[in-house]
Design a protein around this motif. Structure first.
Motif, mmCIF file in Angstrom:
data_model
loop_
_atom_site.group_PDB
_atom_site.id
_atom_site.type_symbol
_atom_site.label_atom_id
_atom_site.label_comp_id
_atom_site.label_asym_id
_atom_site.label_seq_id
_atom_site.Cartn_x
_atom_site.Cartn_y
_atom_site.Cartn_z
ATOM 1 N N MET A 149 13.576 1.762 -0.304
ATOM 2 C CA MET A 149 13.860 0.759 -1.318
ATOM 3 C C MET A 149 13.322 -0.621 -0.956
ATOM 4 O O MET A 149 13.028 -1.427 -1.829
ATOM 5 N N GLY A 150 13.193 -0.895 0.342
ATOM 6 C CA GLY A 150 12.704 -2.198 0.758
ATOM 7 C C GLY A 150 11.207 -2.357 0.618
ATOM 8 O O GLY A 150 10.700 -3.484 0.524
ATOM 9 N N TYR A 151 10.500 -1.237 0.587
ATOM 10 C CA TYR A 151 9.042 -1.324 0.506
ATOM 11 C C TYR A 151 8.460 -0.482 -0.631
ATOM 12 O O TYR A 151 7.709 -0.985 -1.454
ATOM 13 N N ALA A 152 8.819 0.799 -0.680
ATOM 14 C CA ALA A 152 8.080 1.728 -1.546
ATOM 15 C C ALA A 152 8.463 1.681 -3.017
ATOM 16 O O ALA A 152 7.616 1.897 -3.888
ATOM 17 N N ILE A 153 9.736 1.412 -3.342
ATOM 18 C CA ILE A 153 10.165 1.601 -4.727
ATOM 19 C C ILE A 153 9.530 0.612 -5.699
ATOM 20 O O ILE A 153 9.222 0.969 -6.842
ATOM 21 N N GLU A 154 9.309 -0.638 -5.280
ATOM 22 C CA GLU A 154 8.789 -1.619 -6.230
ATOM 23 C C GLU A 154 7.394 -1.265 -6.749
ATOM 24 O O GLU A 154 7.171 -1.267 -7.963
ATOM 25 N N PRO A 155 6.427 -0.952 -5.899
ATOM 26 C CA PRO A 155 5.135 -0.546 -6.456
ATOM 27 C C PRO A 155 5.220 0.757 -7.257
ATOM 28 O O PRO A 155 4.468 0.945 -8.218
ATOM 29 N N MET A 156 6.138 1.631 -6.887
ATOM 30 C CA MET A 156 6.322 2.863 -7.662
ATOM 31 C C MET A 156 6.877 2.562 -9.044
ATOM 32 O O MET A 156 6.445 3.158 -10.043
ATOM 33 N N GLN A 157 7.828 1.629 -9.121
ATOM 34 C CA GLN A 157 8.370 1.260 -10.432
ATOM 35 C C GLN A 157 7.326 0.567 -11.291
ATOM 36 O O GLN A 157 7.284 0.770 -12.506
ATOM 37 N N GLU A 158 6.503 -0.262 -10.673
ATOM 38 C CA GLU A 158 5.452 -0.924 -11.440
ATOM 39 C C GLU A 158 4.465 0.085 -12.017
ATOM 40 O O GLU A 158 3.948 -0.088 -13.117
ATOM 41 N N LYS A 159 4.234 1.148 -11.270
ATOM 42 C CA LYS A 159 3.242 2.136 -11.683
ATOM 43 C C LYS A 159 3.806 3.160 -12.664
ATOM 44 O O LYS A 159 3.143 3.536 -13.635
ATOM 45 N N TRP A 160 5.044 3.625 -12.417
ATOM 46 C CA TRP A 160 5.589 4.741 -13.201
ATOM 47 C C TRP A 160 6.890 4.424 -13.921
ATOM 48 O O TRP A 160 7.458 5.292 -14.568
ATOM 49 N N GLY A 161 7.374 3.197 -13.834
ATOM 50 C CA GLY A 161 8.667 2.875 -14.415
ATOM 51 C C GLY A 161 9.789 3.274 -13.472
ATOM 52 O O GLY A 161 9.571 3.923 -12.450
ATOM 53 N N ALA A 162 11.017 2.897 -13.838
ATOM 54 C CA ALA A 162 12.156 3.128 -12.949
ATOM 55 C C ALA A 162 12.436 4.616 -12.767
ATOM 56 O O ALA A 162 12.604 5.091 -11.638
ATOM 57 N N LEU A 163 12.505 5.370 -13.868
ATOM 58 C CA LEU A 163 12.782 6.804 -13.747
ATOM 59 C C LEU A 163 11.643 7.510 -13.028
ATOM 60 O O LEU A 163 11.882 8.299 -12.098
ATOM 61 N N SER B 49 0.834 -1.201 0.000
ATOM 62 C CA SER B 49 0.000 0.000 0.000
ATOM 63 C C SER B 49 0.867 1.249 0.000
ATOM 64 O O SER B 49 1.457 1.610 1.023
ATOM 65 N N LEU B 50 0.947 1.914 -1.152
ATOM 66 C CA LEU B 50 1.711 3.164 -1.224
ATOM 67 C C LEU B 50 1.057 4.251 -0.384
ATOM 68 O O LEU B 50 1.740 4.999 0.316
ATOM 69 N N SER B 51 -0.263 4.337 -0.470
ATOM 70 C CA SER B 51 -0.957 5.370 0.299
ATOM 71 C C SER B 51 -0.762 5.152 1.796
ATOM 72 O O SER B 51 -0.538 6.101 2.560
ATOM 73 N N GLY B 52 -0.816 3.876 2.222
ATOM 74 C CA GLY B 52 -0.592 3.571 3.632
ATOM 75 C C GLY B 52 0.821 3.897 4.060
ATOM 76 O O GLY B 52 1.044 4.455 5.143
ATOM 77 N N PHE B 53 1.797 3.567 3.204
ATOM 78 C CA PHE B 53 3.192 3.865 3.514
ATOM 79 C C PHE B 53 3.408 5.365 3.647
ATOM 80 O O PHE B 53 4.028 5.833 4.616
ATOM 81 N N LEU B 54 2.907 6.133 2.682
ATOM 82 C CA LEU B 54 3.114 7.579 2.700
ATOM 83 C C LEU B 54 2.418 8.223 3.901
ATOM 84 O O LEU B 54 2.975 9.131 4.540
ATOM 85 N N LEU C 120 11.908 9.416 -9.469
ATOM 86 C CA LEU C 120 11.592 10.839 -9.313
ATOM 87 C C LEU C 120 10.518 11.056 -8.243
ATOM 88 O O LEU C 120 10.629 11.968 -7.413
ATOM 89 N N VAL C 121 9.488 10.218 -8.272
ATOM 90 C CA VAL C 121 8.419 10.349 -7.272
ATOM 91 C C VAL C 121 8.962 10.083 -5.873
ATOM 92 O O VAL C 121 8.722 10.851 -4.936
ATOM 93 N N LEU C 122 9.720 8.985 -5.733
ATOM 94 C CA LEU C 122 10.277 8.664 -4.424
ATOM 95 C C LEU C 122 11.270 9.731 -3.979
ATOM 96 O O LEU C 122 11.331 10.080 -2.792
ATOM 97 N N GLY C 123 12.042 10.265 -4.935
ATOM 98 C CA GLY C 123 12.974 11.338 -4.597
ATOM 99 C C GLY C 123 12.257 12.562 -4.072
ATOM 100 O O GLY C 123 12.721 13.206 -3.113
ATOM 101 N N CYS C 124 11.115 12.898 -4.672
ATOM 102 C CA CYS C 124 10.338 14.044 -4.195
ATOM 103 C C CYS C 124 9.767 13.778 -2.806
ATOM 104 O O CYS C 124 9.786 14.668 -1.941
ATOM 105 N N VAL C 125 9.261 12.562 -2.589
ATOM 106 C CA VAL C 125 8.757 12.207 -1.257
ATOM 107 C C VAL C 125 9.879 12.300 -0.230
ATOM 108 O O VAL C 125 9.714 12.885 0.851
ATOM 109 N N TRP C 126 11.021 11.742 -0.570
ATOM 110 C CA TRP C 126 12.202 11.769 0.292
ATOM 111 C C TRP C 126 12.587 13.212 0.648
ATOM 112 O O TRP C 126 12.854 13.541 1.793
ATOM 113 N N GLY C 127 12.587 14.062 -0.386
ATOM 114 C CA GLY C 127 12.955 15.453 -0.159
ATOM 115 C C GLY C 127 11.938 16.213 0.682
ATOM 116 O O GLY C 127 12.300 16.914 1.629
ATOM 117 N N ILE C 128 10.659 16.059 0.359
ATOM 118 C CA ILE C 128 9.603 16.750 1.106
ATOM 119 C C ILE C 128 9.612 16.314 2.564
ATOM 120 O O ILE C 128 9.417 17.133 3.470
#
Length: 263
Positions: free
Chosen positions: A141-155, A9-14, A159-167
């Motif tokens: 990387m252990g939880y969030a990146i895989e569903p993000m890559q499935e949804k938006w691709g690696a780049l 769950s990305l929404s749950g993680f965030l 980028l999405v995870l980088g923005c979350v990380w930064g915010i």
């Protein structure tokens, strides 16, 4: 056939990652910086524990104790790195970016004094930053990146995870009294660095250990960059890290960041 990460769950993680950070932000606002720590780190920087806690809770919900054990074991999953040549970017890409930034700023004649971190502190800083990076990367990387890559691709996922990380870090940066220009410059480098981490992750058998080392080196190098509080220092490192991210995206492809164009 369902994806192996379709239950994540990305929404749950965030939601949890930001909710768990709030108490640290409140304490940071009341207490200020941690005495003796580099980069003027505020007390709220102790929120580094939140990503791992969040990931463990969500993994436990679906895979129980065995799932959490598998997640924690990935801190030292260096055996996934089959091609040892990948240790070159893992270990050296961030230090080289820092050294190049320093050289360019020197050539531009900008002030680069006031390096207060002693080199004798390097081993201790590496250990401390490795521990904090491990807690963070178990979540990112252990939880969030895989569903993000499935949804938006690696780049896109990077980028999405980088923005979350930064915010997620903005409040502690404000509590460390960094001005808006500094935070914007830092944010650029942070998003670019996450793309590089995803690139290495996808080319090393999805090794979290590799991601932890890169994250560790980011903090170590920042600790030794002189005049780090000046906006042009993270600005230059951010620009160079973004250029590196653009190069690896061009060479390895935005969809996977793992198919070398000239193989």
């Amino acid at each position: 056939m369902k994806s192996a990460v379709s239950h994540r769950s990305l929404s749950g993680f965030l939601a949890l990652i930001f909710a768990f950070a709030i108490p640290f932000w409140v304490v940071g606002a009341m207490t200020g910086s941690i005495k003796g720590m580099p980069m003027n780190l505020p007390t709220s920087a102790l929120m580094f524990v939140c990503p791992a806690i969040t990931a463990a809770i969500l993994v436990y919900k679906h895979d129980r104790t065995e799932g959490v054990k598998r997640l924690l074991a990935r801190v030292l999953d260096y055996k996934r790195i089959k091609h040892k040549i990948w240790y070159i970017p893992i270990i050296f890409i961030i230090p080289l970016t820092g050294l190049l930034s320093y050289a360019i700023l020197r050539m531009l004649g900008l002030p680069l004094s006031g390096n207060q971190t002693q080199w004798l502190a390097l081993p201790l800083l590496f250990i401390l930053f490795f521990i904090s990076a491990a807690f963070e990367e178990l979540g990112w990387m252990g939880y969030a990146i895989e569903p993000m890559q499935e949804k938006w691709g690696a780049l896109g996922g990077g980028l999405v995870l980088g923005c979350v990380w930064g915010i997620w870090h903005v409040i502690p940066l404000i509590e460390a009294h960094h001005p808006p220009a500094w935070i914007i410059a830092w944010f650029l480098g942070t998003v670019a660095a996450r793309v590089i981490i995803v690139w290495v992750y996808n080319n090393t058998g999805k090794s979290i250990f590799g991601a932890i080392i890169i994250h560790t080196m980011l903090n170590v190098i920042d600790s030794f960059l002189p005049n780090y509080d000046a906006s042009y220092v993270p600005g230059m490192t951010g620009i160079l890290t973004a250029i590196a991210a653009i190069i690896v995206t061009f060479l390895w492809g935005s969809r996977t960041l793992a198919r070398f164009r000239y193989a």
